[in-house]
Design a protein around this motif. Sequence first.
Motif, mmCIF file in Angstrom:
data_model
loop_
_atom_site.group_PDB
_atom_site.id
_atom_site.type_symbol
_atom_site.label_atom_id
_atom_site.label_comp_id
_atom_site.label_asym_id
_atom_site.label_seq_id
_atom_site.Cartn_x
_atom_site.Cartn_y
_atom_site.Cartn_z
ATOM 1 N N ILE A 97 6.676 -7.335 -33.517
ATOM 2 C CA ILE A 97 5.931 -8.578 -33.271
ATOM 3 C C ILE A 97 5.776 -8.822 -31.777
ATOM 4 C CG2 ILE A 97 6.079 -11.100 -33.469
ATOM 5 C CD1 ILE A 97 7.303 -10.635 -36.269
ATOM 6 N N ALA A 98 6.792 -8.478 -31.006
ATOM 7 C CA ALA A 98 6.722 -8.693 -29.562
ATOM 8 C C ALA A 98 5.619 -7.875 -28.909
ATOM 9 C CB ALA A 98 8.072 -8.351 -28.919
ATOM 10 N N THR A 99 5.130 -6.835 -29.605
ATOM 11 C CA THR A 99 4.049 -5.994 -29.064
ATOM 12 C C THR A 99 2.694 -6.345 -29.662
ATOM 13 O OG1 THR A 99 4.168 -4.255 -30.772
ATOM 14 C CG2 THR A 99 5.715 -4.100 -28.907
ATOM 15 N N ALA A 100 2.648 -7.342 -30.564
ATOM 16 C CA ALA A 100 1.448 -7.590 -31.364
ATOM 17 C C ALA A 100 0.553 -8.650 -30.745
ATOM 18 C CB ALA A 100 1.834 -8.008 -32.778
ATOM 19 N N ASP A 101 -0.724 -8.549 -31.044
ATOM 20 C CA ASP A 101 -1.704 -9.562 -30.658
ATOM 21 C C ASP A 101 -1.966 -10.542 -31.794
ATOM 22 O OD1 ASP A 101 -2.774 -8.416 -27.973
ATOM 23 O OD2 ASP A 101 -2.753 -6.715 -29.350
ATOM 24 N N VAL A 102 -1.835 -10.054 -33.025
ATOM 25 C CA VAL A 102 -2.118 -10.866 -34.213
ATOM 26 C C VAL A 102 -1.024 -10.609 -35.242
ATOM 27 C CG1 VAL A 102 -3.763 -11.313 -36.094
ATOM 28 C CG2 VAL A 102 -4.618 -10.681 -33.822
ATOM 29 N N LEU A 103 -0.570 -11.662 -35.885
ATOM 30 C CA LEU A 103 0.264 -11.531 -37.084
ATOM 31 C C LEU A 103 -0.434 -12.287 -38.195
ATOM 32 C CD1 LEU A 103 4.028 -11.590 -37.627
ATOM 33 C CD2 LEU A 103 2.638 -13.185 -38.953
ATOM 34 N N LEU A 104 -0.588 -11.630 -39.330
ATOM 35 C CA LEU A 104 -1.293 -12.230 -40.462
ATOM 36 C C LEU A 104 -0.431 -12.081 -41.713
ATOM 37 C CD1 LEU A 104 -5.021 -11.991 -41.335
ATOM 38 C CD2 LEU A 104 -3.369 -11.245 -43.052
ATOM 39 N N HIS A 105 -0.303 -13.155 -42.489
ATOM 40 C CA HIS A 105 0.472 -13.073 -43.726
ATOM 41 C C HIS A 105 -0.093 -14.047 -44.755
ATOM 42 C CE1 HIS A 105 2.702 -16.925 -43.601
ATOM 43 N NE2 HIS A 105 2.698 -16.784 -42.280
ATOM 44 N N ASN A 106 0.326 -13.840 -46.016
ATOM 45 C CA ASN A 106 -0.050 -14.757 -47.096
ATOM 46 C C ASN A 106 1.190 -15.217 -47.852
ATOM 47 O OD1 ASN A 106 0.507 -12.327 -48.348
ATOM 48 N ND2 ASN A 106 -1.205 -12.414 -49.784
ATOM 49 N N ILE A 107 2.279 -15.435 -47.122
ATOM 50 C CA ILE A 107 3.550 -15.864 -47.697
ATOM 51 C C ILE A 107 3.595 -17.396 -47.685
ATOM 52 C CG2 ILE A 107 6.056 -15.641 -47.522
ATOM 53 C CD1 ILE A 107 5.514 -13.134 -45.756
ATOM 54 N N ARG A 108 4.112 -17.978 -48.752
ATOM 55 C CA ARG A 108 4.182 -19.436 -48.806
ATOM 56 C C ARG A 108 5.127 -19.973 -47.727
ATOM 57 N NH1 ARG A 108 5.140 -21.171 -54.914
ATOM 58 N NH2 ARG A 108 6.367 -19.242 -54.996
ATOM 59 N N PRO A 109 4.839 -21.179 -47.201
ATOM 60 C CA PRO A 109 5.553 -21.678 -46.015
ATOM 61 C C PRO A 109 7.069 -21.645 -46.128
ATOM 62 C CG PRO A 109 3.680 -23.091 -46.497
ATOM 63 C CD PRO A 109 3.780 -22.120 -47.636
ATOM 64 N N GLU A 110 7.615 -22.092 -47.276
ATOM 65 C CA GLU A 110 9.070 -22.141 -47.384
ATOM 66 C C GLU A 110 9.675 -20.744 -47.358
ATOM 67 O OE1 GLU A 110 7.292 -22.417 -51.567
ATOM 68 O OE2 GLU A 110 6.886 -23.232 -49.565
ATOM 69 N N ALA A 111 8.958 -19.770 -47.953
ATOM 70 C CA ALA A 111 9.465 -18.399 -47.978
ATOM 71 C C ALA A 111 9.376 -17.752 -46.600
ATOM 72 C CB ALA A 111 8.691 -17.578 -49.007
ATOM 73 N N VAL A 112 8.277 -18.008 -45.881
ATOM 74 C CA VAL A 112 8.139 -17.392 -44.563
ATOM 75 C C VAL A 112 9.157 -17.966 -43.586
ATOM 76 C CG1 VAL A 112 6.415 -18.895 -43.441
ATOM 77 C CG2 VAL A 112 6.362 -16.437 -43.036
ATOM 78 N N ASP A 113 9.515 -19.236 -43.765
ATOM 79 C CA ASP A 113 10.557 -19.822 -42.914
ATOM 80 C C ASP A 113 11.915 -19.198 -43.209
ATOM 81 O OD1 ASP A 113 8.831 -21.478 -41.530
ATOM 82 O OD2 ASP A 113 9.102 -23.176 -42.894
ATOM 83 N N ARG A 114 12.191 -18.949 -44.504
ATOM 84 C CA ARG A 114 13.461 -18.303 -44.848
ATOM 85 C C ARG A 114 13.575 -16.915 -44.231
ATOM 86 N NH1 ARG A 114 12.518 -20.464 -50.103
ATOM 87 N NH2 ARG A 114 11.809 -18.407 -50.824
ATOM 88 N N LEU A 115 12.443 -16.242 -44.097
ATOM 89 C CA LEU A 115 12.435 -14.912 -43.484
ATOM 90 C C LEU A 115 12.529 -14.966 -41.961
ATOM 91 C CD1 LEU A 115 9.602 -13.242 -45.613
ATOM 92 C CD2 LEU A 115 12.035 -12.651 -45.666
#
Length: 401
Positions: A97-115
């Motif tokens: 991620i530190a090398t990325a320009d874009v991060l894209l996901h379709n994870i629900r908010p509560e799940a992405v926060d847990r990750l």
Amino acid sequence: MATDPTPGPATQAPMAGLRVVDLSTVVFGPYCTQTLADLGADVVKIEPPEGDMVRLIGTPAHTPGMGPVFLRLNRGKRSVVWDMKTDAGRSALQALIATADVLLHNIRPEAVDRLGLGYDAVRALRPDIVYVHCTGFGLDGPYAGLQAYDDVIQASTGAASLLPRVDGNPAPRYLPMLFADKVSGLHATYAVLAALLHRQRTGAGQFVEVPMFEALASFNSLEHLCNQAMLPPTGGWGYARQLDPDRQPMATSDGWISVAPYVDARWQRFFDAVNRPDVFQRPTLADKDLRRTNMAEMYREMAAILPSRTTADWLALFKRIEVPAMAVQTVGDLPADPHLQAVGLFQPRQHPTEGGYLGVRQPVRFGTSQLPTPGDAPNLGQHSDELLRELGLTPAEPPPT
């Protein structure tokens, strides 16, 4: 293809040098990132150990999990499988991620926060990142957090109500394609490009939300909200021309044809060409305004005439009198279509593990920018160790046999 008459040397691909971390699955997000990969971005697809479920659509030629839809939807990407439950897996993703320009996901908010992959956590790793959340429903509304699939979005945005308006069958039906997913994926694509342009101009990344429900509601209401868009309404919803049951493909003596006369002069040329000027002597079709109001009557008359000749005969006539028309084809007919063959839309390719398959190039063409030849879709986890080495990390030792 029309090009600049004095083009300079070809430039690099529009998105060359940009890296996209793709945590999305199925179609909505991957359709967006497939387009970005075709435009030259380095798309790294993070998959669970079992792989993206879209790998299972269709029948693979050789390798389980390498179905034909996956081959098309994930071409040119690199596949990584890192165990996010381990410190090593989390550290590898953070380094990526530190090398990325874009991060894209379709994870629900509560799940992405847990990750640990919410916007604030990701922004701490890459402050100017473009962070794209592909959601089912906008995060500020009462539907936020509900699961969303193409079917429920078609139903909830009015798409399933359209066919009943055309054929009189009262049962709502889905349009038989991944309509909501693909439309939303295109919305996500322009959102990514706009956010990257903003970053280029300001130096700032941002959070971008792309909700399926709102995307398809906007798409469907463009024409079909129609008179309900006025305040107060001047009539009902639905664009009458699109919902006209007589404005459908029509039978010829050997097949089906689509004809789109639309403007009055074309209707006149058609009825003159078939020696039926009497049609315009009817009181209901006596002038231009009446013909526009009663266009369905002309469609019915045309439908009664077309079975007298073959599709090829009609196409030749319509071309001569400049009335838009095309033969009705199946999706399976498209690779043999002479126009699509001439422009090279379908391209036979050889996958390193799956053998021969039919690639489909990006339909958009650039006069100066040079799009790369898309890479093949990756096997599950094919690039895990390669990415670790690029990030200066040590690949895990394989378990002893």
